[in-house]
Design an enzyme around this catalytic site. Structure first.
Site, PDB file in Angstrom:
ATOM      1  N   PRO A 214      27.071   4.264  -3.952  1.00 29.69           N
ATOM      2  CA  PRO A 214      25.925   3.657  -3.263  1.00 29.69           C
ATOM      3  C   PRO A 214      25.071   4.626  -2.442  1.00 29.69           C
ATOM      4  O   PRO A 214      23.995   4.258  -1.997  1.00 29.69           O
ATOM      5  CB  PRO A 214      26.565   2.613  -2.350  1.00 29.69           C
ATOM      6  N   PHE A 215      25.546   5.869  -2.244  1.00 34.05           N
ATOM      7  CA  PHE A 215      24.793   6.799  -1.384  1.00 34.05           C
ATOM      8  C   PHE A 215      24.587   8.156  -2.066  1.00 34.05           C
ATOM      9  O   PHE A 215      24.749   9.202  -1.444  1.00 34.05           O
ATOM     10  CB  PHE A 215      25.507   6.975  -0.039  1.00 34.05           C
ATOM     11  N   GLU A 232      30.326   6.772   0.939  1.00 40.92           N
ATOM     12  CA  GLU A 232      30.517   6.399   2.349  1.00 40.92           C
ATOM     13  C   GLU A 232      29.241   6.468   3.178  1.00 40.92           C
ATOM     14  O   GLU A 232      28.504   7.447   3.147  1.00 40.92           O
ATOM     15  CB  GLU A 232      31.584   7.304   2.995  1.00 40.92           C
ATOM     16  N   LYS A 248      38.742   4.999   4.806  1.00 43.69           N
ATOM     17  CA  LYS A 248      40.065   5.615   4.888  1.00 43.69           C
ATOM     18  C   LYS A 248      40.969   4.816   3.970  1.00 43.69           C
ATOM     19  O   LYS A 248      41.192   3.624   4.195  1.00 43.69           O
ATOM     20  CB  LYS A 248      40.620   5.599   6.325  1.00 43.69           C
TER      21      LYS A 248
END
Length: 428
Positions: A214-215, A232, A248
């Site tokens: 997504p990034f 993240e 995590k």
């Protein structure tokens, strides 16, 4: 002043690719792709910012103050990155390890040309430009056809810390944990290649295709490149709301649906992975409280499992409301570096991992993102990424894992190799 023009795009997937290829003519590029990932806190499917009108490039000394002044004086779109070593501006810390990449510690630019895509709606914003230029550029973009990429020479990837040495170093981290110096540490190691020539755009497209995060980021500043498939988010600001989504906990994906579901369920119930995530969530809550309105810090999701093409990840979502006395850069400064890439307590951990790691992290485990003209922002965490200094012909990617009292060094090593898989595949 920015000129805004709106277009309807018939094939957004093709247009994103055309945008990326068209951008390569510019010295400064940031291309952000959310890969149509369904998520609650997102403004655009794809953003391209190119061609610096103004920029700021600096080492860590006074970096956050310089960025604050730059952001407040431009009051415009700004795109760039914060490297991990900005920790040295916040605390009495140093970075003495080897650096083969030599990226500046901080770099942001105000783009002349900006493209914002959401669904099939495109907004084009140009700075002090005439409409004719926008139209000419748009015509040029939609006429681009993907060129055939030649097969390159293989890249010889080396491991900075050999397996035996890695296991010894993790055992030293465990000693610190058992002595009560720290509770959790994110320990990282570098894979690298020297005298290597790659086509950055080809490697980015490959990395993005096998990960679909997504990034995703393609970043270029002259000879410095970042090709990132990070899943993240570090921090996002929407009005007064601040959102952090630390990761995590990692588990393999399997082609067999039953095996894959089992891997996902095991991750969700794993006491070590949950302990890691909860510790860092607590650290993020504490960091956000430093600039939050009283009583506004909330954990919206705890230890939720998200599935990506390569791995399952355990993600928590923490939000707060920004106290009006703090600036937008204050929020970054008081939470940086992100807890998921350091550990707890943060300062003690950063001192210990600096001694044990053999490479300066630089942009790895830093952050790439943007500020909007009204002071909102969105920043990722730079993991699952290839860094490239084209002039020095140096390629680097790093991976890490969280070491807790329950860690088994061999298993941590296996987790690192799992995280390295996509970058290794793309390069070799």
């Amino acid at each position: 002043m920015r000129t805004s023009i709106y277009k309807s795009i018939s094939d957004p997937k093709l247009f994103k690719e055309q945008l990326l290829f068209w951008s390569q003519q510019f010295r400064e590029i940031i291309y952000l792709d959310s890969n149509d990932y369904p998520k609650n806190y997102s403004s655009y499917d794809c953003v391209l910012a190119v061609d610096a009108f103004t920029s700021i490039k600096t080492d860590y000394q006074n970096a956050f103050e310089d960025l604050k002044q730059y952001q407040q004086s431009t009051k415009d779109w700004l795109f760039g990155y914060l490297s991990y070593d900005l920790k040295n501006d916040i605390e009495q810390l140093q970075s003495q390890n080897f650096d083969g990449l030599e990226f500046p510690d901080l770099f942001f630019f105000q783009p002349k040309k900006l493209f914002l895509l959401k669904g099939n709606q495109l907004e084009i914003q140009y700075l002090n430009m005439c409409d004719d230029e926008v139209e000419l550029d748009f015509e040029e973009i939609v006429e681009i056809r993907k060129s055939k990429i030649e097969i390159e020479a293989l890249v010889n990837i080396q491991q900075r810390i050999p397996k035996e040495s890695y296991l010894e170093k993790v055992s030293k981290v465990l000693e610190h944990i058992h002595q009560g110096d720290i509770y959790e540490a994110n320990f990282c190691m570098e894979f690298f290649a020297e005298n290597a020539t790659i086509d950055p755009i080809e490697k980015f497209i490959k990395l993005n295709e096998i990960s679909r995060p997504p990034f995703a980021v393609f970043f270029k500043n002259n000879n410095h490149f970042l090709l990132s498939a990070t899943p993240e988010r570090y921090l996002r600001k929407e009005g007064e709301r601040i959102i952090s989504q630390p990761i995590k906990g990692t588990a393999k994906r399997f082609s067999d649906p039953i095996e894959d579901e089992q891997s996902k369920r095991q991750l969700a119930l794993d006491p070590k992975e949950r302990a890691e995530n909860i510790m860092i969530t607590d650290l993020v809550r504490n960091d956000l409280s430093r600039t939050a309105q009283k009583g506004s810090v909330e954990v919206k999701e705890l230890c939720k499992i998200y599935s990506f093409l390569q791995v399952h990840q355990m993600i928590s979502t923490v939000t707060s409301k920004l106290d009006a006395q703090y600036s937008v850069v204050d929020v970054l400064k008081t939470t940086f570096p992100m807890g998921s890439m350091t550990g707890a307590p943060k300062i003690s951990v950063m001192k210990i991992i600096e001694q044990l790691e053999e490479t300066k992290r630089g942009l790895y485990s830093g952050s790439v993102g943007y500020f909007t003209p009204n002071g909102d922002f969105d920043f990722n965490v730079v993991i699952r990424s290839i860094l490239y200094n084209q002039e020095k012909k140096y390629i680097s990617f790093s991976v890490g894992s969280a070491i807790t009292s329950q860690s088994i060094p061999e298993k941590e090593y296996e987790e690192c190799l799992l995280k390295a898989k996509a970058m290794r595949e793309v390069l070799s």
